[in-house]
Enzyme design. Structure first.
Site, PDB file in Angstrom:
ATOM      1  N   SER A  48      -3.904  92.727 -63.659  1.00 38.00           N
ATOM      2  CA  SER A  48      -4.050  91.823 -64.802  1.00 38.00           C
ATOM      3  C   SER A  48      -5.470  91.853 -65.340  1.00 38.00           C
ATOM      4  O   SER A  48      -5.678  91.887 -66.550  1.00 38.00           O
ATOM      5  CB  SER A  48      -3.663  90.402 -64.434  1.00 38.00           C
ATOM      6  OG  SER A  48      -4.457  89.933 -63.366  1.00 38.00           O
ATOM      7  N   LEU A  49      -6.452  91.873 -64.459  1.00 35.73           N
ATOM      8  CA  LEU A  49      -7.832  91.865 -64.959  1.00 35.73           C
ATOM      9  C   LEU A  49      -8.104  93.120 -65.769  1.00 35.73           C
ATOM     10  O   LEU A  49      -8.733  93.078 -66.824  1.00 35.73           O
ATOM     11  CB  LEU A  49      -8.818  91.739 -63.789  1.00 35.73           C
ATOM     12  CG  LEU A  49      -8.729  90.432 -63.004  1.00 35.73           C
ATOM     13  CD1 LEU A  49      -9.761  90.398 -61.883  1.00 35.73           C
ATOM     14  CD2 LEU A  49      -8.922  89.234 -63.911  1.00 35.73           C
ATOM     15  N   ARG A  69       5.002  91.897 -55.681  1.00 35.24           N
ATOM     16  CA  ARG A  69       5.195  90.453 -55.588  1.00 35.24           C
ATOM     17  C   ARG A  69       6.652  90.026 -55.719  1.00 35.24           C
ATOM     18  O   ARG A  69       7.091  89.104 -55.025  1.00 35.24           O
ATOM     19  CB  ARG A  69       4.345  89.773 -56.668  1.00 35.24           C
ATOM     20  CG  ARG A  69       2.881  89.918 -56.339  1.00 35.24           C
ATOM     21  CD  ARG A  69       1.986  89.447 -57.449  1.00 35.24           C
ATOM     22  NE  ARG A  69       0.591  89.598 -57.020  1.00 35.24           N
ATOM     23  CZ  ARG A  69      -0.445  89.374 -57.805  1.00 35.24           C
ATOM     24  NH1 ARG A  69      -0.265  88.997 -59.057  1.00 35.24           N
ATOM     25  NH2 ARG A  69      -1.674  89.539 -57.342  1.00 35.24           N
ATOM     26  N   GLY A 122     -10.869  83.791 -72.549  1.00 32.89           N
ATOM     27  CA  GLY A 122     -10.761  84.389 -71.221  1.00 32.89           C
ATOM     28  C   GLY A 122     -11.197  85.837 -71.277  1.00 32.89           C
ATOM     29  O   GLY A 122     -11.849  86.266 -72.246  1.00 32.89           O
ATOM     30  N   LEU A 123     -10.823  86.593 -70.260  1.00 27.01           N
ATOM     31  CA  LEU A 123     -11.286  87.982 -70.204  1.00 27.01           C
ATOM     32  C   LEU A 123     -10.922  88.782 -71.442  1.00 27.01           C
ATOM     33  O   LEU A 123     -11.753  89.515 -71.979  1.00 27.01           O
ATOM     34  CB  LEU A 123     -10.693  88.683 -68.982  1.00 27.01           C
ATOM     35  CG  LEU A 123     -11.437  88.516 -67.664  1.00 27.01           C
ATOM     36  CD1 LEU A 123     -10.727  89.322 -66.594  1.00 27.01           C
ATOM     37  CD2 LEU A 123     -12.885  88.967 -67.779  1.00 27.01           C
ATOM     38  N   ALA A 124      -9.680  88.677 -71.894  1.00 24.71           N
ATOM     39  CA  ALA A 124      -9.254  89.492 -73.034  1.00 24.71           C
ATOM     40  C   ALA A 124     -10.002  89.099 -74.303  1.00 24.71           C
ATOM     41  O   ALA A 124     -10.480  89.960 -75.052  1.00 24.71           O
ATOM     42  CB  ALA A 124      -7.740  89.363 -73.236  1.00 24.71           C
ATOM     43  N   HIS A 153       4.504  84.353 -57.736  1.00 21.73           N
ATOM     44  CA  HIS A 153       3.621  84.911 -56.706  1.00 21.73           C
ATOM     45  C   HIS A 153       4.109  84.460 -55.326  1.00 21.73           C
ATOM     46  O   HIS A 153       4.427  83.287 -55.148  1.00 21.73           O
ATOM     47  CB  HIS A 153       2.187  84.430 -56.940  1.00 21.73           C
ATOM     48  CG  HIS A 153       1.156  85.199 -56.178  1.00 21.73           C
ATOM     49  ND1 HIS A 153       1.014  85.089 -54.818  1.00 21.73           N
ATOM     50  CD2 HIS A 153       0.232  86.106 -56.579  1.00 21.73           C
ATOM     51  CE1 HIS A 153       0.033  85.896 -54.421  1.00 21.73           C
ATOM     52  NE2 HIS A 153      -0.452  86.518 -55.473  1.00 21.73           N
TER      53      HIS A 153
END
Lengths: 250, 576
Positions: free
Chosen positions: B391-392, B284, B11-13, B235
């Site tokens: 988070s991103l 949230r 994923g992104l990380a 959420h």
């Protein structure tokens, strides 16, 4: 809730890459709002076929379940699509489910789509940045250009457009609509444009743009409504200009 | 030979770490359950935070830092959070250079929108599919490095465990091919874990299928510390489904969407009434508790059902399509109604874990030398509640930190492990597999999983009670007992998904206990952790990081606590 309502499925199964495919029928309990993935999950939890015989669970690929990862492409009632967005209420029964046919079967509905990723490599579908260190902001872009490019950048590499393409096979080696559209995307970008020639070179030989027979099935099947035929035409025009420039030696 | 770094998770990380490490000279091997382009980061919708201050509001990295710490109810260590907020604008620039199709202003600059827990337009976005667009940009860069021979991918592989020496230093991993099913060990000078979230532990969540937390749990059972496991984000706006809860991004509210229910026959905008300053854009945890109160205490859910309206029908349709198209399309495809015309029906759903593998305050290294972690699977950055669109940025920042840090570690600590530790780990994992294949009990793993999901959703999400948490922990112990009497419906040795699911299930059960026991012990309310019996934040007693360590003898977590770094922003009451 509709008590006792049943969903009937016919699934084309294959225990391994060399095995012969076989159809197996399943019944699962209906619930409102269910999709094909829910039916496959039910089968995994209690793998019994329609005759009540114990069987193995049906292997399939799935991940995000909201039609953005591209994993769960399969042929449902004859049409390639994402299983997560295939709602049972809108499908005629028995629902037939088959693996994508243009890729080697691994097991049941799992196919090997590595070729698609290899082709993205072949056409250099990326922006060749100098490095990931801080070089300040990227190039400015108009909102209008963003609105052209963004839909192209939503390709989920599902392979549905390749499934319906008459030209996508081992003989032609055609990269297919999804990959051609990525070339258009990167050739639109102000930095990507600087290397458009390399991508066009990759599409000039066998397996490139010339293999497209313009059947236009791809654009009708794309779950993300990507204007694939526009992309194919745009890349075609770029290739002509590119060829003329090369012929003139510039 | 260049140092070898193994990264688990694409994923992104994981991709961010791979990119930096490969660029700086590491030989990278990247392991993933799915082709990395299909990782769960694609599901992130609304955007990515960076205080670029392009709207003339006087935003700054410090304000981003302050919002993040305050939003997280002061549980995050402040050092790395500050560094992340300072680095965020350059991360956006880099993504922009990579070709991410961010939305633009008339001047051709990046557009920004508002998100929860801030009063500034700080969120850059690419329609409502920002995570997908960011993941693709990094996927493309990693493919470029793969073409250059600097990164090698192992897709469709399951991480089973780390290969550790007697001192607990990490020398590689043990993994299993999801298709061929062979188990192998892979040596490395350093390993980075970037395996994402834990949604499957809650049965249904907004997470993708692969987000089981199995890798984190396996490492915890090998001695890695797991921190703040009790902090789970629910959420406020998801669409309930049979297979998953589909996220309806906070960006819907960022663009002007309103949450309401009928009261006395008229729309009641309860968030706007209760929180006049932030309105629909409270953090949230606050929005989720408000919806719970409206539905369960006031009995005002739509048609008596657990649902509230999320309404964007009053907004300009062109703006909706340009800025929110991706999520409105999801609603229309899966629910069948057009959100341009009718208000969406949503309900809170488990979404994110603030807790995760413990990593140090400098370089993302776990307590096991040579083992690093980045992204949702680790615990830094978000404290007791994560702000939307953080988070991103935390995934990319964490990956950018972990990649070079792992490389530096690797340069100074080349692995010299003998083959015996690899043989030993391989045999240990094969023995686990053999036991699973041979298991001849009567229990169905899917039944156990559904019960786990029900227990966790009921007792360990929005509202927590000690008696129910105690009961849940005992029931998970029972499920672990039933797991020992399991039977696989499929014992073939080729692409056996039942086998892998059942293996992951054991790890899910063990990690669930970490969350439940952490929640049980923490007698206060902070961020997403809310106990009606202890409704206030208690800094004196609980301004602490929870550390869970696996107690081999008891086969259970042992909890201890660590101070939180609050050196830069002084504590203050959290009132939105």
């Amino acid at each position: 809730m509709a008590e006792g309502k049943i969903v009937r499925l016919r699934i084309k199964r294959q225990s391994g890459p060399q095995a012969a495919p076989q159809w197996e029928d399943f019944n699962v309990a209906y619930r409102p709002g269910m999709n094909v993935i829910v039916a496959l999950m039910d089968i995994a939890a209690q793998p019994r076929n329609a005759e009540g015989q114990p069987t193995t669970s049906v292997s399939y690929e799935a991940n995000c379940l909201e039609e953005v990862c591209g994993a769960c492409a399969m042929v449902i009632n004859g049409r390639p699509r994402q299983a997560c967005s295939a709602l049972i209420d809108r499908l005629e029964q028995p629902i037939t489910i088959e693996p994508l046919s243009r890729f080697p079967v691994v097991r049941d509905l799992v196919v090997n789509r590595q070729r698609l990723f290899n082709d993205l490599k072949r056409v250099k579908a990326w922006i060749p940045i100098d490095g990931s260190y801080d070089l300040g902001p990227g190039p400015r872009e108009s909102a209008a250009d963003q609105e052209t490019a963004y839909p192209l950048s939503r390709c989920i590499s599902c392979g549905n457009c390749l499934e319906v393409c008459p030209q996508y096979n081992d003989k032609t080696g055609f990269v297919g609509a999804a990959v051609l559209s990525q070339v258009r995307l990167f050739n639109l970008h102000p930095t990507g444009k600087l290397h458009a020639g390399e991508r066009l070179d990759a599409l000039s030989g066998p397996g490139g743009h010339q293999e497209c027979g313009f059947a236009q099935n791809c654009v009708n099947i794309c779950p993300k409504d990507i204007p694939l035929t526009d992309s194919i035409s745009a890349v075609g025009r770029q290739l002509i200009v590119h060829a003329v420039r090369q012929a003139l030696g510039s | 030979m260049n140092p070898k770094i193994i990264i688990v998770g694409g994923g992104l990380a994981g991709l961010a770490a791979a990119l930096k490490a490969a660029e700086q000279g590491a030989q990278v091997e990247l392991f993933s359950l799915v082709p990395v382009k299909r990782s769960h980061s694609v599901c992130a919708q609304g955007g990515i935070n960076a205080a670029k201050n392009l709207k003339g509001e006087g935003d700054s990295a410090w304000k981003h830092f302050d919002d993040t710490i305050y939003g997280g109810d002061f549980l995050a260590n402040q050092g790395l959070v500050k560094r992340m907020c300072e680095a965020a604008p350059a991360i956006i620039d880099l993504l922009d250079r990579m070709g991410v199709q961010f939305n633009r202003t008339p001047e051709g600059l990046l557009d920004f929108r508002r998100f929860g827990g801030t009063l500034y337009h700080r969120t850059a976005f690419a329609g409502a599919t920002t995570g997908q667009q960011l993941l693709y940009a990094l996927d493309e860069q990693v493919r470029r490095l793969e073409a250059e021979g600097k990164i090698r991918k192992f897709e469709h592989w399951e991480f089973l465990s780390a290969v550790l020496d007697e001192q607990g230093r990490c020398h590689g991993i043990c993994a299993q091919d999801l298709h061929g099913m062979q188990v192998r060990t892979f040596p490395a000078d350093a390993v980075i874990i970037a395996t994402g979230g834990v949604g499957a532990i809650f049965g249904k969540s907004t997470n993708s299928i692969v987000c089981t937390g199995s890798a984190q749990s396996a490492l915890y059972q090998q001695g890695a510390w797991y921190a703040n496991g009790e902090f789970i984000q629910v959420h406020p706006t998801a669409i309930p489904g049979e297979d998953k809860l589909r996220l309806m991004s906070e960006s819907a509210r960022g663009e002007g969407g309103r949450v309401w229910v009928y009261k006395d026959g008229k729309p009641w905008y309860f968030l706007e009434e209760w929180y006049p300053k932030y309105g629909n854009l409270v953090p949230r945890d606050v929005a989720t508790r408000a919806i719970h109160k409206v539905v369960f205490e006031l009995g005002l859910g739509i048609d008596g059902q657990p649902a509230v309206f999320l309404d964007v029908t009053h907004l300009d349709p062109h703006v909706l399509d340009a800025k929110l198209g991706g999520i409105l399309e999801i609603y229309e495809k899966f629910v069948g109604d057009d959100p341009h015309k009718v208000p969406m029906k949503v309900f809170p759903g488990m979404h994110y874990t603030m807790g995760g593998l413990w990593v140090d305050n400098e370089r993302q290294m776990t307590n096991l030398p040579g083992l690093f972690a980045a992204g949702e699977c680790e615990y830094q950055y978000h404290g007791a509640n994560r702000l939307g669109a953080n988070s991103l940025v935390s995934c990319i920042f964490g990956g950018f930190l972990a990649g070079p840090a792992a490389l530096e570690y690797a340069r100074n600590n080349r692995t010299d492990a003998g083959s015996h530790i690899f043989d030993q780990e391989l045999r240990r994992q094969q023995a686990i597999n053999d036991r699973l294949y041979a298991a001849a009990g009567e229990e169905n793993p899917f039944t156990i999983w559904r019960e786990l999901g029900r227990l966790m959703t009921e007792h360990c999400t929005v509202v927590r009670h000690n008696d129910k948490l105690r009961l849940a922990d005992r029931q998970i112990e029972d499920l672990l007992g039933r797991y020992q009497r399991i039977r696989l419906s499929d014992t073939t040795r080729w692409t056996n998904q039942t086998f892998f699911f059942t293996r992951q299930l054991y790890n899910m059960l063990q990690l669930a206990r970490v969350m439940v026991q952490g929640a049980l012990a923490r007698d206060e309310s902070r961020g997403a952790h809310y106990k009606p019996e202890f409704p206030e934040r208690n800094d004196e007693r609980w301004l602490k990081t929870t550390l869970a360590q696996w107690d081999e003898a008891a086969a259970a977590p042992r909890l201890s606590y660590q101070d939180v770094d609050t050196s830069q922003i002084p504590l203050r009451a959290r009132k939105y």
